[in-house]
Write a protein that holds these residues in place. Structure first.
Motif, PDB file in Angstrom:
ATOM      1  N   MET A   1       0.845  -1.183   0.000  1.00 56.54           N
ATOM      2  CA  MET A   1       0.000   0.000   0.000  1.00 56.54           C
ATOM      3  C   MET A   1       0.886   1.240   0.000  1.00 56.54           C
ATOM      4  SD  MET A   1      -2.841   1.027   2.827  1.00 56.54           S
ATOM      5  CE  MET A   1      -4.067   2.196   2.381  1.00 56.54           C
ATOM      6  N   PHE A   2       0.587   2.163  -0.907  1.00 55.51           N
ATOM      7  CA  PHE A   2       1.352   3.405  -1.017  1.00 55.51           C
ATOM      8  C   PHE A   2       0.454   4.568  -0.618  1.00 55.51           C
ATOM      9  CE2 PHE A   2       2.853   7.075  -3.528  1.00 55.51           C
ATOM     10  CZ  PHE A   2       4.119   7.196  -2.961  1.00 55.51           C
ATOM     11  N   ILE A   3       0.846   5.318   0.397  1.00 59.99           N
ATOM     12  CA  ILE A   3       0.069   6.454   0.886  1.00 59.99           C
ATOM     13  C   ILE A   3       0.824   7.736   0.537  1.00 59.99           C
ATOM     14  CG2 ILE A   3      -0.939   7.580   2.901  1.00 59.99           C
ATOM     15  CD1 ILE A   3      -0.939   4.806   4.265  1.00 59.99           C
ATOM     16  N   GLN A   4       0.172   8.607  -0.217  1.00 63.50           N
ATOM     17  CA  GLN A   4       0.779   9.886  -0.556  1.00 63.50           C
ATOM     18  C   GLN A   4       0.440  10.914   0.518  1.00 63.50           C
ATOM     19  OE1 GLN A   4      -1.121  10.230  -4.493  1.00 63.50           O
ATOM     20  NE2 GLN A   4       0.958  10.435  -5.276  1.00 63.50           N
ATOM     21  N   THR A   5       1.274  11.936   0.620  1.00 67.00           N
ATOM     22  CA  THR A   5       0.973  13.043   1.527  1.00 67.00           C
ATOM     23  C   THR A   5       1.047  14.342   0.741  1.00 67.00           C
ATOM     24  OG1 THR A   5       3.275  13.287   2.216  1.00 67.00           O
ATOM     25  CG2 THR A   5       1.878  11.863   3.569  1.00 67.00           C
ATOM     26  N   GLU A   6       0.279  15.307   1.191  1.00 69.25           N
ATOM     27  CA  GLU A   6       0.299  16.635   0.585  1.00 69.25           C
ATOM     28  C   GLU A   6       0.277  17.671   1.693  1.00 69.25           C
ATOM     29  OE1 GLU A   6      -3.087  17.210  -1.956  1.00 69.25           O
ATOM     30  OE2 GLU A   6      -2.440  15.683  -3.395  1.00 69.25           O
ATOM     31  N   ALA A   7       1.027  18.734   1.494  1.00 71.66           N
ATOM     32  CA  ALA A   7       0.972  19.855   2.425  1.00 71.66           C
ATOM     33  C   ALA A   7      -0.369  20.552   2.251  1.00 71.66           C
ATOM     34  CB  ALA A   7       2.111  20.821   2.136  1.00 71.66           C
ATOM     35  N   THR A   8      -0.819  21.231   3.282  1.00 69.62           N
ATOM     36  CA  THR A   8      -2.050  22.033   3.222  1.00 69.62           C
ATOM     37  C   THR A   8      -1.668  23.478   3.550  1.00 69.62           C
ATOM     38  OG1 THR A   8      -2.667  21.879   5.560  1.00 69.62           O
ATOM     39  CG2 THR A   8      -3.339  20.035   4.131  1.00 69.62           C
ATOM     40  N   PRO A   9      -2.566  24.420   3.306  1.00 69.86           N
ATOM     41  CA  PRO A   9      -2.249  25.803   3.686  1.00 69.86           C
ATOM     42  C   PRO A   9      -2.045  25.972   5.191  1.00 69.86           C
ATOM     43  CG  PRO A   9      -4.061  25.768   2.121  1.00 69.86           C
ATOM     44  CD  PRO A   9      -3.804  24.343   2.527  1.00 69.86           C
ATOM     45  N   ASN A  10      -2.542  25.028   5.982  1.00 70.57           N
ATOM     46  CA  ASN A  10      -2.364  25.065   7.429  1.00 70.57           C
ATOM     47  C   ASN A  10      -1.090  24.279   7.757  1.00 70.57           C
ATOM     48  OD1 ASN A  10      -2.475  24.820  10.181  1.00 70.57           O
ATOM     49  ND2 ASN A  10      -4.634  24.233  10.253  1.00 70.57           N
ATOM     50  N   PRO A  11      -0.038  24.933   8.227  1.00 67.66           N
ATOM     51  CA  PRO A  11       1.220  24.226   8.497  1.00 67.66           C
ATOM     52  C   PRO A  11       1.117  23.159   9.587  1.00 67.66           C
ATOM     53  CG  PRO A  11       1.357  26.523   9.212  1.00 67.66           C
ATOM     54  CD  PRO A  11       0.040  26.363   8.521  1.00 67.66           C
ATOM     55  N   ALA A  12       0.089  23.218  10.412  1.00 64.13           N
ATOM     56  CA  ALA A  12      -0.092  22.226  11.470  1.00 64.13           C
ATOM     57  C   ALA A  12      -0.873  21.010  10.984  1.00 64.13           C
ATOM     58  CB  ALA A  12      -0.808  22.853  12.665  1.00 64.13           C
ATOM     59  N   THR A  13      -1.287  21.001   9.715  1.00 62.87           N
ATOM     60  CA  THR A  13      -2.108  19.918   9.181  1.00 62.87           C
ATOM     61  C   THR A  13      -1.493  19.360   7.916  1.00 62.87           C
ATOM     62  OG1 THR A  13      -4.080  20.984  10.085  1.00 62.87           O
ATOM     63  CG2 THR A  13      -4.435  19.301   8.419  1.00 62.87           C
ATOM     64  N   LEU A  14      -1.500  18.023   7.810  1.00 61.63           N
ATOM     65  CA  LEU A  14      -0.978  17.326   6.638  1.00 61.63           C
ATOM     66  C   LEU A  14      -2.079  16.428   6.092  1.00 61.63           C
ATOM     67  CD1 LEU A  14       1.741  17.063   5.104  1.00 61.63           C
ATOM     68  CD2 LEU A  14       2.257  15.099   6.554  1.00 61.63           C
ATOM     69  N   LYS A  15      -2.163  16.350   4.775  1.00 63.58           N
ATOM     70  CA  LYS A  15      -3.182  15.542   4.099  1.00 63.58           C
ATOM     71  C   LYS A  15      -2.570  14.216   3.679  1.00 63.58           C
ATOM     72  CE  LYS A  15      -6.346  15.971   0.142  1.00 63.58           C
ATOM     73  NZ  LYS A  15      -6.746  16.882  -0.953  1.00 63.58           N
ATOM     74  N   PHE A  16      -3.254  13.114   4.027  1.00 60.08           N
ATOM     75  CA  PHE A  16      -2.806  11.771   3.685  1.00 60.08           C
ATOM     76  C   PHE A  16      -3.792  11.170   2.685  1.00 60.08           C
ATOM     77  CE2 PHE A  16      -0.927  12.756   7.698  1.00 60.08           C
ATOM     78  CZ  PHE A  16       0.308  12.122   7.712  1.00 60.08           C
ATOM     79  N   LEU A  17      -3.285  10.642   1.573  1.00 58.35           N
ATOM     80  CA  LEU A  17      -4.107  10.050   0.520  1.00 58.35           C
ATOM     81  C   LEU A  17      -3.783   8.556   0.427  1.00 58.35           C
ATOM     82  CD1 LEU A  17      -3.048  13.034  -1.450  1.00 58.35           C
ATOM     83  CD2 LEU A  17      -5.469  12.466  -1.446  1.00 58.35           C
ATOM     84  N   PRO A  18      -4.638   7.703   1.022  1.00 60.38           N
ATOM     85  CA  PRO A  18      -4.331   6.269   1.047  1.00 60.38           C
ATOM     86  C   PRO A  18      -4.589   5.535  -0.266  1.00 60.38           C
ATOM     87  CG  PRO A  18      -6.387   6.691   2.180  1.00 60.38           C
ATOM     88  CD  PRO A  18      -5.822   8.031   1.803  1.00 60.38           C
ATOM     89  N   GLY A  19      -5.146   6.225  -1.262  1.00 58.01           N
ATOM     90  CA  GLY A  19      -5.404   5.569  -2.542  1.00 58.01           C
ATOM     91  C   GLY A  19      -6.654   4.715  -2.535  1.00 58.01           C
ATOM     92  N   LYS A  20      -7.502   4.912  -1.546  1.00 57.39           N
ATOM     93  CA  LYS A  20      -8.788   4.214  -1.475  1.00 57.39           C
ATOM     94  C   LYS A  20      -9.801   5.100  -0.780  1.00 57.39           C
ATOM     95  CE  LYS A  20      -6.943   0.523   0.279  1.00 57.39           C
ATOM     96  NZ  LYS A  20      -7.028  -0.866   0.509  1.00 57.39           N
ATOM     97  N   VAL A  21     -11.053   4.717  -0.874  1.00 58.92           N
ATOM     98  CA  VAL A  21     -12.121   5.481  -0.240  1.00 58.92           C
ATOM     99  C   VAL A  21     -11.966   5.417   1.275  1.00 58.92           C
ATOM    100  CG1 VAL A  21     -14.618   5.616   0.112  1.00 58.92           C
ATOM    101  CG2 VAL A  21     -13.712   5.146  -2.170  1.00 58.92           C
TER     102      VAL A  21
END
Length: 186
Positions: A1-21
């Motif tokens: 399983m490959f989980i991507q991450t993305e920065a958000t405009p809020n430096p205290a918050t990170l977005k995780f995209l697990p590649g599934k619903v």
């Protein structure tokens, strides 16, 4: 399983995209380990020291941290997410429901058409853009020309959320709904 991450405009918050619903419908926000008991996945993430918030969207998870550096927290959070999805456990417990919270809405009788237009604009133009940044904005109320919105996920506590509300959402709503004078977060 490959989980991507993305920065958000809020430096205290990170977005995780697990590649599934993550959540088939709605959103869910947890601001404490106690609230997270409604979700096996949120409970796992809150077990990582330093996590102060978890938000689920359709295909993403946003995690808010306290003071720690992301380089120290990110591996543990990735591990918790991966471990959860590998077990096949549900994201939400059976008693949990999404936090649409429609009962909490307020507006004057006779404003139903205005509110319907506001909700339509939020649903089609605002929420998809905000979800890109790992958050959500939902309608809470309309009274005396003022629209009240609930900011969730990465939007909650984000330094640029005021600009998003005042310059983005407020201008959009005022353009399409002349009755709207101001937008405020609740």
């Amino acid at each position: 399983m490959f989980i991507q991450t993305e920065a958000t405009p809020n430096p205290a918050t990170l977005k995780f995209l697990p590649g599934k619903v993550v959540l088939e419908t709605g959103t869910a926000e947890f601001r404490s380990a106690t609230e997270a008991e409604a979700s096996p996945l949120a409970s796992r993430i809150f077990a990582v020291p330093g996590v102060t918030g978890v938000f689920f969207g359709y295909d993403f998870i946003t995690v808010t941290k306290q003071d720690q550096e992301w380089q120290h927290l990110k591996p543990a959070i990735l591990g918790a997410i991966m471990e959860h999805f590998m077990t096949g456990a549900p994201v939400m417990g059976s008693a949990a429901q999404d936090d649409a919270d429609l009962d909490g809405e307020f507006f004057e009788k006779g404003d139903e058409t205005i509110v319907a237009t506001i909700k339509e604009l939020l649903e089609t133009r605002v929420r998809p853009a905000v979800a890109q940044d790992g958050g959500d904005i939902t309608f809470r109320g309309f009274r005396d020309g003022k629209v009240y919105l609930n900011m969730k996920g990465a939007c909650s506590g984000c330094p640029s959320s005021t600009a998003t509300l005042k310059h983005g959402v407020q201008n959009l709503l005022r353009h399409f709904v002349p009755e709207v004078q101001e937008v405020e977060a609740v």
